[in-house]
Design a protein around this motif. Structure first.
Motif, PDB file in Angstrom:
ATOM      1  N   MET A 136       0.860  -1.180   0.000  1.00  0.00           N
ATOM      2  CA  MET A 136       0.000   0.000   0.000  1.00  0.00           C
ATOM      3  C   MET A 136       0.894   1.227   0.000  1.00  0.00           C
ATOM      4  N   ARG A 139      -3.793   0.638   7.666  1.00  0.00           N
ATOM      5  CA  ARG A 139      -5.035  -0.008   8.107  1.00  0.00           C
ATOM      6  C   ARG A 139      -6.235   0.886   7.830  1.00  0.00           C
ATOM      7  N   GLN A 140      -6.070   2.167   8.106  1.00  0.00           N
ATOM      8  CA  GLN A 140      -7.141   3.124   7.854  1.00  0.00           C
ATOM      9  C   GLN A 140      -7.460   3.198   6.369  1.00  0.00           C
ATOM     10  N   GLN A 158      -6.915   0.920   4.142  1.00  0.00           N
ATOM     11  CA  GLN A 158      -7.559  -0.329   3.725  1.00  0.00           C
ATOM     12  C   GLN A 158      -9.024  -0.338   4.133  1.00  0.00           C
ATOM     13  N   ALA A 159      -9.314   0.160   5.327  1.00  0.00           N
ATOM     14  CA  ALA A 159     -10.708   0.216   5.804  1.00  0.00           C
ATOM     15  C   ALA A 159     -11.552   1.121   4.919  1.00  0.00           C
ATOM     16  N   GLU A 160     -10.908   2.162   4.378  1.00  0.00           N
ATOM     17  CA  GLU A 160     -11.647   3.100   3.530  1.00  0.00           C
ATOM     18  C   GLU A 160     -11.598   2.702   2.060  1.00  0.00           C
ATOM     19  N   ASP A 161     -10.932   1.587   1.761  1.00  0.00           N
ATOM     20  CA  ASP A 161     -10.774   1.149   0.371  1.00  0.00           C
ATOM     21  C   ASP A 161     -10.037   2.187  -0.471  1.00  0.00           C
ATOM     22  N   ALA A 162      -9.096   2.872   0.156  1.00  0.00           N
ATOM     23  CA  ALA A 162      -8.331   3.883  -0.566  1.00  0.00           C
ATOM     24  C   ALA A 162      -7.184   3.235  -1.316  1.00  0.00           C
ATOM     25  N   ALA A 163      -6.725   3.944  -2.351  1.00  0.00           N
ATOM     26  CA  ALA A 163      -5.637   3.396  -3.182  1.00  0.00           C
ATOM     27  C   ALA A 163      -4.283   3.661  -2.555  1.00  0.00           C
ATOM     28  N   GLN A 196      -6.046   9.998   5.769  1.00  0.00           N
ATOM     29  CA  GLN A 196      -6.026   8.764   6.555  1.00  0.00           C
ATOM     30  C   GLN A 196      -5.149   8.941   7.790  1.00  0.00           C
TER      31      GLN A 196
END
Lengths: 135, 82
Positions: free
Chosen positions: A40, B56-57, B59-64, B70
């Motif tokens: 990520m 983690r934040q 991923q929780a928000e489905d951000a790229a 975040q």
């Protein structure tokens, strides 16, 4: 007189900037590792924000550590002071305490190794003399 | 590796030492070697926690990617934990 003070201010400022740059570089490296591990990416602004945050947190840490040591009537900060710093989160405190023991153990082993080398050197002067002859 | 001065490539422990000394109020304050190593570890965890919680934040928000938005959300808890 004023010029001298201004020059000193500038020196301190540019020194601070260089330290900030070093922090930014190190933070970037650490975040890169996490980035690759979790797949990520971080935006540049985020890295800069974490870097700024870390720099400012050092200010708090330094002042706290200094006060803890002074409270214990010491002028040298030791590992007890650092452990106090980590008191707010149980898991953090546990990790730091374990890490402290690791470090102490590692340094102790290094010291005993060095001591042993010196002792061996003193005990066997004949062996050393032989070595010299061979060379 | 340890090159001080204008070079940003200080060793990690040297960097931590300088960062702490920058903010000490008393010039007589010193830091033991063990404490310095421990502080370097603490700071490493601080940065890593900030990074991992940001991820983690995101991923929780489905951000790229992890953006400042975040990071802002995880900041309060991070500072409370440290």
């Amino acid at each position: 007189m004023e010029e001298g003070e201004e020059a000193e201010e500038q020196q301190r400022f540019s020194y601070q900037q260089r330290l900030k740059a070093a922090v930014h570089y190190t933070v970037g490296c650490l975040c890169k590792e996490v980035e690759l591990d979790k797949e990520m990416p971080f935006s540049k602004q985020t890295i800069a924000a974490i870097s700024e945050l870390t720099f400012r947190q050092c200010d708090n840490f330094a002042k706290d550590l200094e006060m803890f040591a002074r409270h214990a009537k010491r002028s040298t900060i030791n590992t007890d002071d650092v452990k106090l710093l980590a008191r707010r989160s149980n898991s953090l405190l546990k990790y730091i305490t374990e890490k402290n023991e690791e470090i102490a153990q590692f340094n102790l082993e290094r010291k005993t190794k060095k001591k042993k080398k010196l002792e061996d050197g003193n005990k066997n002067p004949r062996e050393h003399a032989d070595e010299e002859m061979v060379e | 590796m340890p090159r001080a001065g204008a070079d940003p490539f200080l060793s990690l422990q040297e960097l931590v030492s300088r960062l702490l000394h920058l903010h000490f109020r008393d010039s007589k304050t010193r830091v033991s070697g063990d404490a310095l190593q421990l502080m370097a570890e603490l700071l490493r965890i601080f940065v890593t926690e900030a990074a991992v919680r940001g991820i983690r934040q995101a991923q929780a928000e489905d951000a790229a990617l992890v953006d400042v938005d975040q990071l802002e959300k995880v900041l309060p808890q991070l500072l409370l934990d440290f």
